[in-house]
Design an enzyme around this catalytic site. Structure first.
Site, PDB file in Angstrom:
ATOM      1  CD1 TRP A   1       6.370  19.909   5.144  1.00  0.00           C
ATOM      2  CD2 TRP A   1       4.384  19.338   5.983  1.00  0.00           C
ATOM      3  NE1 TRP A   1       5.870  20.992   5.828  1.00  0.00           N
ATOM      4  CE2 TRP A   1       4.664  20.667   6.355  1.00  0.00           C
ATOM      5  CE3 TRP A   1       3.182  18.765   6.418  1.00  0.00           C
ATOM      6  CZ2 TRP A   1       3.793  21.436   7.130  1.00  0.00           C
ATOM      7  CZ3 TRP A   1       2.322  19.524   7.187  1.00  0.00           C
ATOM      8  CH2 TRP A   1       2.630  20.839   7.531  1.00  0.00           C
TER       9      TRP A   1
ATOM     10  CE  LYS B   1       3.632  36.577   0.926  1.00  0.00           C
ATOM     11  NZ  LYS B   1       2.609  35.987   0.137  1.00  0.00           N
TER      12      LYS B   1
ATOM     13  CG  ASN C   1       2.450  13.086  -1.522  1.00  0.00           C
ATOM     14  OD1 ASN C   1       3.434  12.629  -0.944  1.00  0.00           O
ATOM     15  ND2 ASN C   1       2.532  13.862  -2.584  1.00  0.00           N
ATOM     16  N   GLY C   2      -0.651  12.314   1.708  1.00  0.00           N
ATOM     17  CA  GLY C   2      -2.009  12.280   2.247  1.00  0.00           C
ATOM     18  C   GLY C   2      -2.020  11.649   3.628  1.00  0.00           C
TER      19      GLY C   2
ATOM     20  CD  GLU D   1       0.098  38.728   0.396  1.00  0.00           C
ATOM     21  OE1 GLU D   1      -0.611  38.074   1.173  1.00  0.00           O
ATOM     22  OE2 GLU D   1       0.970  38.196  -0.317  1.00  0.00           O
TER      23      GLU D   1
ATOM     24  CE  LYS E   1       3.785  28.239  -4.374  1.00  0.00           C
ATOM     25  NZ  LYS E   1       3.592  29.633  -3.930  1.00  0.00           N
TER      26      LYS E   1
ATOM     27  CB  CYS F   1       4.513  14.503   0.823  1.00  0.00           C
ATOM     28  SG  CYS F   1       4.158  14.386   2.560  1.00  0.00           S
TER      29      CYS F   1
ATOM     30  NE  ARG G   1       4.489  18.786  -3.563  1.00  0.00           N
ATOM     31  CZ  ARG G   1       3.288  18.742  -4.127  1.00  0.00           C
ATOM     32  NH1 ARG G   1       3.109  19.263  -5.307  1.00  0.00           N
ATOM     33  NH2 ARG G   1       2.282  18.167  -3.513  1.00  0.00           N
TER      34      ARG G   1
ATOM     35  CD  GLU H   1       4.336  33.422   3.485  1.00  0.00           C
ATOM     36  OE1 GLU H   1       3.960  32.247   3.505  1.00  0.00           O
ATOM     37  OE2 GLU H   1       3.928  34.245   2.647  1.00  0.00           O
TER      38      GLU H   1
ATOM     39  CG  HIS I   1     -11.835  50.589  17.767  1.00  0.00           C
ATOM     40  ND1 HIS I   1     -12.834  51.160  18.510  1.00  0.00           N
ATOM     41  CD2 HIS I   1     -11.766  51.309  16.618  1.00  0.00           C
ATOM     42  CE1 HIS I   1     -13.364  52.166  17.833  1.00  0.00           C
ATOM     43  NE2 HIS I   1     -12.721  52.268  16.675  1.00  0.00           N
TER      44      HIS I   1
HETATM   45  C1  F6R Z   1       1.380  32.751   1.543  1.00  0.00           C
HETATM   46  C2  F6R Z   1       0.878  31.609   0.836  1.00  0.00           C
HETATM   47  C3  F6R Z   1      -0.297  30.885   1.375  1.00  0.00           C
HETATM   48  C4  F6R Z   1      -1.238  30.477   0.229  1.00  0.00           C
HETATM   49  C5  F6R Z   1      -2.377  29.604   0.753  1.00  0.00           C
HETATM   50  C6  F6R Z   1      -3.358  29.220  -0.339  1.00  0.00           C
HETATM   51  O1  F6R Z   1       2.442  33.351   0.876  1.00  0.00           O
HETATM   52  O2  F6R Z   1       1.420  31.226  -0.165  1.00  0.00           O
HETATM   53  O3  F6R Z   1      -0.969  31.648   2.320  1.00  0.00           O
HETATM   54  O4  F6R Z   1      -1.717  31.634  -0.374  1.00  0.00           O
HETATM   55  O5  F6R Z   1      -1.851  28.430   1.320  1.00  0.00           O
HETATM   56  O6  F6R Z   1      -2.716  28.490  -1.340  1.00  0.00           O
HETATM   57  P1  F6R Z   1      -3.377  28.280  -2.765  1.00  0.00           P
HETATM   58  O7  F6R Z   1      -3.446  29.631  -3.406  1.00  0.00           O
HETATM   59  O8  F6R Z   1      -2.452  27.346  -3.488  1.00  0.00           O
HETATM   60  O9  F6R Z   1      -4.728  27.706  -2.536  1.00  0.00           O
END
Ligand code: F6R
Length: 607
Positions: A74, A484, A99-100, A480, A602, A2, A27, A487, A503
């Site tokens: 959110w 990427k 938020n929260g 990674e 985000k 949010c 976000r 997601e 395995h």
């Molecule tokens: C993936 C991504 C998430 C963040 C994770 C940690 O692309 O962005 O997996 O890496 O939520 O977020 P931070 O780095 O803000 O603690």
């Protein structure tokens, strides 16, 4: 998650609030709303879906006023409906955005219902709104404090009351809020992005603080209503770093930002003569550094994968046993840490709830705690007390890219600084620093292949499952790469260590399940090549990331992308970039919402 923006000042609030909401869109959210106070009346508009839809709904409506609050929601408690969207307004007099999560909202609600209060939404936020309204007796700040003392959970809230046409009250516990100060106008937001067009002077609220904000300034107290000292800081993220700069998406822009911001991560932190790093924020004497006998790197998602690369660096350069864990696991197990353990908390946002809790747990147990964070002034940066900013600039796409490479850069510098005190030679140290300096140019060489990578990517968009394989330092790269792609494209992807294939995962391989493999020239080259030959023999199409001028790699490749050679420890800095572009182009070809993938946020500020 949010987003909150509030304004009190000399201008009309609505355009500022709507622009703030647009700046907070990155976000992740599912509904939005705005409330403006004018002539003793609160006018509110809410809408499910994008801010654009909210703006359409507002078109033609007259919403004047120089004080207001707005929100992107959110959903957590209660479905995605207009009634559940914020701001929540009580009796046309009080508006709140939150938020929260209020954990004890059910019991609070029951008591309010018994006293005859009627609710229009299913949210925990409306319970808090009703509570503040009930506790109000002419002093809004007091009513907020009185109510918050009854609440269990996390909050960043902004409250407005019709009796106070020139005032907002903000409070935080576990959910970020900051005040942007300017002449005769103040902004309040869940992150600075929402007000950087207007001001760079920022006051970050701490947990347990309540701010009363008026046009001419603000006052901060704690939950005992005692004054708290102000600590205003100037931030240097410009508006330009929060714009797409001609790119179609923030994600693409941020991938292309990497060569530039990588230099920012290194600037002033290298000592070529001594072949070491000099990280100011490490804040440890040589003696303290020598007393460290173990490293733990704690993070989530992409940040954790950067941490996994850090493990190889600490073990190889500093001979220090290094463990990497999910923040969400660390905080609930019984981690063995003591005053000789260096615990590094990695976070782009600096607000990830689990990483923040892990930090507190590590501190409680007496470990040496350092934050490696991107967002300046964020909670983890502040609570760690010491640590290092990665200087990646504003990262607005939900999928993290440039923060990952800059985190690895900082981890390499940390490992080198420790390593030069014991294990690593001057020559090796200098070679690492020289190789780091060459990385931006090499990143550029990869980025020049964007069109070729796009053509390859288009051919993979038809698959439902894609596997990623790597070994050694490229194992985190495989993880990674898979994260990427999954997601932002919603294709099911998994990353595996090459040696692990036989395995179990090999059972998944078929002509319908391609394998992306990292086969750069390093000590595990031959072993990786054998593993790739095995998946190919089972019909899998292979996309290979190979070192330029390696003529043998094509023997096991259906598709191939070449990257420049660098030292093995530094390979993830280059090898991840084609995978970022690969994920990006597949997601675009599938017409996904690349910057704001479904269900993701985000900054994950709740557990
Ligand atoms: C993936 C991504 C998430 C963040 C994770 C940690 O692309 O962005 O997996 O890496 O939520 O977020 P931070 O780095 O803000 O603690």
């Amino acid at each position: 998650m949010c987003g909150i923006i509030g304004y009190v000042g000399k201008q009309q609030a609505l355009p500022i609030l709507l622009q703030g909401l647009r700046d907070l869109e990155y976000r992740g959210y599912d509904s939005a709303g705005v409330a403006v106070l004018n002539d003793g009346r609160i006018n509110r508009v809410r809408e499910v879906g994008k801010v654009e839809k909210l703006e359409k709904k507002i078109e033609g409506k007259n919403l004047p006023g120089r004080v207001g609050v707005a929100h992107t929601r959110w959903a957590t408690h209660g479905g995605v409906t207009e009634f559940n969207a914020h701001p929540h307004v009580v009796a046309g007099k009080l508006a709140i955005v939150h938020n929260g999560i209020i954990e004890n909202y059910r019991e609070l609600k029951e008591r309010l219902v018994m006293r005859g209060v009627k609710f229009e939404s299913e949210t925990d936020t409306e319970v808090l709104a009703q509570l503040i309204y009930e506790n109000y007796d002419g002093d809004l700040t007091e009513a907020v404090i009185k109510s918050l003392l009854k609440v269990r959970g996390t909050y960043g809230i902004l409250v407005m009351h019709a009796d106070h046409p020139d005032r907002l009250v903000a409070a935080r516990l576990g959910s970020p809020l900051c005040i942007g100060m300017s002449d005769l106008e103040q902004f309040v937001a869940s992150d600075i992005t929402a007000f950087t067009p207007y001001t760079r002077m920022v006051q970050f609220l701490k947990d347990g603080e309540v701010a009363t904000i008026e046009q001419s300034g603000f006052k901060i107290v704690n939950l005992k209503n005692e004054a708290v000292e102000k600590n205003v800081m100037q931030i240097d993220w410009g508006k330009e770093s929060a714009q797409k700069g001609g790119f179609e998406h923030f994600m693409l822009k941020e991938i292309f930002d990497q060569p530039i911001v990588f230099e920012d991560a290194l600037r002033g932190r290298m000592d070529m003569k001594e072949g070491t790093a000099k990280i100011g924020g490490l804040n440890m004497t040589e003696e303290q550094m020598r007393s460290v006998n173990r490293v733990m790197i704690i993070a989530e998602g992409t940040a954790r994968y950067a941490g996994l690369v850090g493990k190889y660096a600490f073990e190889r350069l500093a001979n220090l046993p290094t463990e990497v864990d999910f923040s969400s696991e660390f905080r609930y197990r019984d981690p063995v840490v003591d005053k000789s353990t260096l615990v590094l908390l990695l976070s782009q946002s600096g607000e990830t709830a689990d990483t923040l809790m892990a930090l507190r747990e590590a501190k409680r147990k007496g470990a040496i705690v350092r934050g490696i964070v991107n967002v300046v002034g964020s909670t983890i940066a502040r609570e760690a007390g010491a640590g290092t900013y990665i200087h990646a600039g504003a990262e607005l796409a939900v999928a993290s890219t440039k923060a990952y490479t800059n985190m690895i850069a900082v981890l390499l510098l940390y490992a080198l600084q420790f390593g030069r005190l014991k294990h690593t030679s001057l020559a090796t140290g200098q070679r690492i620093l020289q190789s780091l300096l060459e990385i931006p140019e090499k990143m550029n060489e990869i980025l020049k292949q964007n069109d070729e990578i796009k053509n390859v990517a288009k051919q993979y968009k038809k698959y439902r499952n894609i596997l990623f394989m790597g070994r050694g330092v490229n194992y985190p790269v495989a993880l990674e790469g898979a994260l990427k792609l999954k997601e932002i494209s919603y294709i099911h992807c998994e990353g595996f260590a090459g040696g692990e294939m036989k395995h179990g995962p090999l059972a998944l391989v078929s002509k319908d399940v391609p394998v992306v493999a990292i086969l750069t020239k390093n000590q595990l080259y031959e072993k990786m090549k054998n593993s790739i030959a095995e998946v190919r023999a089972r019909g899998a199409r292979t996309l290979i990331i190979a070192t330029e001028q390696d003529t043998e790699a094509s023997e096991v490749a259906d598709d191939i992308i070449y990257v420049p050679k660098t030292m093995e420890l530094l390979e993830p800095l280059l090898n991840t970039i084609p995978l970022q572009l690969f994920a990006y182009h597949i997601a675009v070809a599938l017409e996904r919402d690349v910057d704001r993938p479904r269900n993701l946020a985000k900054s994950v500020t709740v557990e």
